[in-house]
Design a protein around this motif. Sequence first.
Motif, PDB file in Angstrom:
ATOM      1  N   PHE A 131     -54.297  12.541 126.328  1.00  0.00           N
ATOM      2  CA  PHE A 131     -54.255  10.889 126.118  1.00  0.00           C
ATOM      3  C   PHE A 131     -53.054  10.161 126.958  1.00  0.00           C
ATOM      4  CE2 PHE A 131     -56.800  11.485 122.111  1.00  0.00           C
ATOM      5  CZ  PHE A 131     -57.803  10.400 122.565  1.00  0.00           C
ATOM      6  N   ILE A 132     -51.686  10.673 127.239  1.00  0.00           N
ATOM      7  CA  ILE A 132     -50.296  11.586 127.395  1.00  0.00           C
ATOM      8  C   ILE A 132     -49.578  11.535 128.530  1.00  0.00           C
ATOM      9  CG2 ILE A 132     -47.942  10.802 126.881  1.00  0.00           C
ATOM     10  CD1 ILE A 132     -48.835  11.576 124.322  1.00  0.00           C
ATOM     11  N   LEU A 133     -50.285  10.470 129.580  1.00  0.00           N
ATOM     12  CA  LEU A 133     -49.782  10.967 131.239  1.00  0.00           C
ATOM     13  C   LEU A 133     -48.578  11.199 131.788  1.00  0.00           C
ATOM     14  CD1 LEU A 133     -52.731   9.357 133.028  1.00  0.00           C
ATOM     15  CD2 LEU A 133     -52.691  11.540 131.869  1.00  0.00           C
ATOM     16  N   HIS A 134     -48.006  10.183 131.112  1.00  0.00           N
ATOM     17  CA  HIS A 134     -46.473  10.283 131.663  1.00  0.00           C
ATOM     18  C   HIS A 134     -45.905   9.289 129.914  1.00  0.00           C
ATOM     19  CE1 HIS A 134     -42.796   8.761 133.574  1.00  0.00           C
ATOM     20  NE2 HIS A 134     -42.725  10.141 133.510  1.00  0.00           N
ATOM     21  N   ASN A 135     -44.408   8.596 130.252  1.00  0.00           N
ATOM     22  CA  ASN A 135     -43.387   9.163 129.121  1.00  0.00           C
ATOM     23  C   ASN A 135     -44.540   7.772 128.232  1.00  0.00           C
ATOM     24  OD1 ASN A 135     -41.484   8.625 126.977  1.00  0.00           O
ATOM     25  ND2 ASN A 135     -40.859   7.333 128.370  1.00  0.00           N
ATOM     26  N   ARG A 136     -44.625   6.626 129.136  1.00  0.00           N
ATOM     27  CA  ARG A 136     -45.654   5.352 128.358  1.00  0.00           C
ATOM     28  C   ARG A 136     -47.021   4.988 129.183  1.00  0.00           C
ATOM     29  NH1 ARG A 136     -41.989   2.258 129.864  1.00  0.00           N
ATOM     30  NH2 ARG A 136     -40.750   3.697 130.668  1.00  0.00           N
ATOM     31  N   LEU A 137     -47.873   5.810 129.796  1.00  0.00           N
ATOM     32  CA  LEU A 137     -48.431   5.725 130.585  1.00  0.00           C
ATOM     33  C   LEU A 137     -49.412   6.675 130.196  1.00  0.00           C
ATOM     34  CD1 LEU A 137     -50.865   4.986 133.592  1.00  0.00           C
ATOM     35  CD2 LEU A 137     -49.543   7.617 134.355  1.00  0.00           C
ATOM     36  N   TYR A 138     -50.992   5.799 129.357  1.00  0.00           N
ATOM     37  CA  TYR A 138     -52.269   6.468 128.868  1.00  0.00           C
ATOM     38  C   TYR A 138     -53.143   6.329 129.337  1.00  0.00           C
ATOM     39  CZ  TYR A 138     -48.287   6.421 124.599  1.00  0.00           C
ATOM     40  OH  TYR A 138     -47.182   5.971 124.541  1.00  0.00           O
ATOM     41  N   TYR A 139     -53.662   7.616 128.757  1.00  0.00           N
ATOM     42  CA  TYR A 139     -55.378   7.862 129.804  1.00  0.00           C
ATOM     43  C   TYR A 139     -56.662   7.916 128.180  1.00  0.00           C
ATOM     44  CZ  TYR A 139     -59.054   9.949 132.239  1.00  0.00           C
ATOM     45  OH  TYR A 139     -60.891   9.891 132.631  1.00  0.00           O
ATOM     46  N   LEU A 140     -56.720   6.603 128.066  1.00  0.00           N
ATOM     47  CA  LEU A 140     -58.242   6.526 127.112  1.00  0.00           C
ATOM     48  C   LEU A 140     -59.447   6.898 127.375  1.00  0.00           C
ATOM     49  CD1 LEU A 140     -59.353   3.447 125.975  1.00  0.00           C
ATOM     50  CD2 LEU A 140     -60.939   4.416 126.030  1.00  0.00           C
ATOM     51  N   ASN A 141     -60.171   7.465 128.697  1.00  0.00           N
ATOM     52  CA  ASN A 141     -61.553   7.456 128.987  1.00  0.00           C
ATOM     53  C   ASN A 141     -61.288   8.733 128.842  1.00  0.00           C
ATOM     54  OD1 ASN A 141     -61.420   4.711 129.964  1.00  0.00           O
ATOM     55  ND2 ASN A 141     -63.349   5.624 130.177  1.00  0.00           N
ATOM     56  N   THR A 142     -60.702  10.309 128.795  1.00  0.00           N
ATOM     57  CA  THR A 142     -60.842  11.490 128.836  1.00  0.00           C
ATOM     58  C   THR A 142     -61.422  12.109 127.157  1.00  0.00           C
ATOM     59  OG1 THR A 142     -58.913  13.805 128.057  1.00  0.00           O
ATOM     60  CG2 THR A 142     -57.959  11.654 126.821  1.00  0.00           C
ATOM     61  N   VAL A 143     -61.027  11.164 125.920  1.00  0.00           N
ATOM     62  CA  VAL A 143     -62.537  11.170 125.057  1.00  0.00           C
ATOM     63  C   VAL A 143     -63.613  11.009 125.715  1.00  0.00           C
ATOM     64  CG1 VAL A 143     -63.386   8.891 124.665  1.00  0.00           C
ATOM     65  CG2 VAL A 143     -62.512  10.380 122.799  1.00  0.00           C
ATOM     66  N   GLU A 144     -64.310  10.816 126.453  1.00  0.00           N
ATOM     67  CA  GLU A 144     -65.533  10.794 127.239  1.00  0.00           C
ATOM     68  C   GLU A 144     -65.609  12.650 127.209  1.00  0.00           C
ATOM     69  OE1 GLU A 144     -67.255   7.271 129.334  1.00  0.00           O
ATOM     70  OE2 GLU A 144     -65.576   7.854 130.350  1.00  0.00           O
ATOM     71  N   TRP A 145     -65.053  13.023 127.334  1.00  0.00           N
ATOM     72  CA  TRP A 145     -65.238  14.926 127.511  1.00  0.00           C
ATOM     73  C   TRP A 145     -65.427  15.592 126.473  1.00  0.00           C
ATOM     74  CZ3 TRP A 145     -66.855  16.256 132.192  1.00  0.00           C
ATOM     75  CH2 TRP A 145     -66.137  15.215 133.377  1.00  0.00           C
TER      76      TRP A 145
END
Length: 509
Positions: free
Chosen positions: A452-466
């Motif tokens: 979910f955390i790609l960088h300090n304040r950069l987030y990735y929501l769609n990882t949950v689809e896996w």
Amino acid sequence: MSLRTLSLRALLLLGLWHTGRRGLASAPELQEQPKKIAVVGAGIGGTAAAFYLRQKFGAGVKIDVFESNIAGGRLATVKIGDYEYETGGSVIHPLNLHMKHFIERLGIPPRMDVGTKMAIFDGKELVFEESNWFIINFLRLLWRYGFNFLRMQMWVESVLDKFMRIYQYQQFGYSFSSVERLLHAMGGDSFLTLMNQTLEETMIGEGFSQLFINDIVAPITRVNYGQSVRINGFVGAVSLAGADSGLWAVDGGNKRVCTGLLYHSKSELINAKVTSISLKVRPSKRGNTASFYEINYVGESGAAHSLYDIVVIATPLHQGKSDITFSGFNPPIPSHYPGRYHQTVATLVHGMLNMSYLGTTEPASEFTVSDILTTDSKGCVINSLSSLDPVHIPDGYKRPPASQTKVWKVFSSNSLTQEQLQNMFLSYDTLFETPWLAYPAYRPPHRKTPPFILHNRLYYLNTVEWAASAMEMSAIAARNVALLAHHRWHEQIRKIDQEDLHTRLRGEL
């Protein structure tokens, strides 16, 4: 309802009352709020993220939502004749608490229920057709499959009981840095086990017959995910829950939830395509340096860029789904993560069904089946065939029988040929095709999902689809990311990746 479930719900209510008085623990002093947050993608995940980010960071922060198409993403409609029809995500489970909360908060009513009947097609003939009488359906299933159907419902309910734990965690502000940790908080090792074996292996291990899996379970996974029972056990359980009773939809189309969340969150929708995200360092007022994320995008007015304190990516970072590039990050962030998305083609046809295609001699005037599911056999070129109702049900509406021209939705892996359409329909006057890369190709064993955390304040929501692709899963991920962003901004790490909620609540009470 089990005594354990009842006690957990009672504990939740008592906890809510108690934390309203003094909280689970004294919160540290909060630092200054961020000034600008960007969300990339205006589907259900992105718009829900904007909604929850507004809740957590308050009215002072500016939230921009970038979308290259129209808001709604894979929740979409098309107009045929005088009515609109769903082409994307169409049903919501009664236990999807976030989706229920959204429509209550937005004041959108659920769609009027018309009632459905189901049949199963093996490519040559109908092998099962649901009756109007419950007792007849029950006896038919009992005769052919024993108690497998009832046992399946009990198994799905046992999975849902564990799934419901995430609402308790999120109610008290807990968040998780990875899909694996989120799943473990829900179901412990059992959910991770489900991710690493096929649905078929899981159900055989639970004592279900191969006949039942082939005839009943496979058609359900084909209509919901366009894939066989060799998908992983967790997404398989989500799929079987999607065949439960009490399913509902939003009046006027499920995409209304997305537009409503955008409005309610007071976000600015920027119709533009995000091309790249870069890490930038700038001097601050205090004399030190501060980092920002520069989003480069292209809209109707041309190329532009803007700086943000926090960025949430709510679009899949996979081949064929996104071409966003990342620069200035160490370690580097890939533009595309491993894995592929499965294609499902939704074809809406306004026409008259050819009953002989289904291998039945039943008169079309008496055929009132609304959902035709298909077995996983070589003779089936389609995954499902459904009679569609409008997204708004007018007064006095009654679903017409197959003897009348109406709108049908066909799910298939590939575009239908002219010959295939002519075999299915006696005649048609309107055809609307939408190829969706709608969900991942689920093939266990489970590979580690992107964080979910790609960088300090950069987030990735769609990882949950896996883990599983569904409206409610996106909403859960949206709230999780908003909580993560808030906790990490204010250095509240005690509520990240912890599974001690009930222990702490007992200590508070």
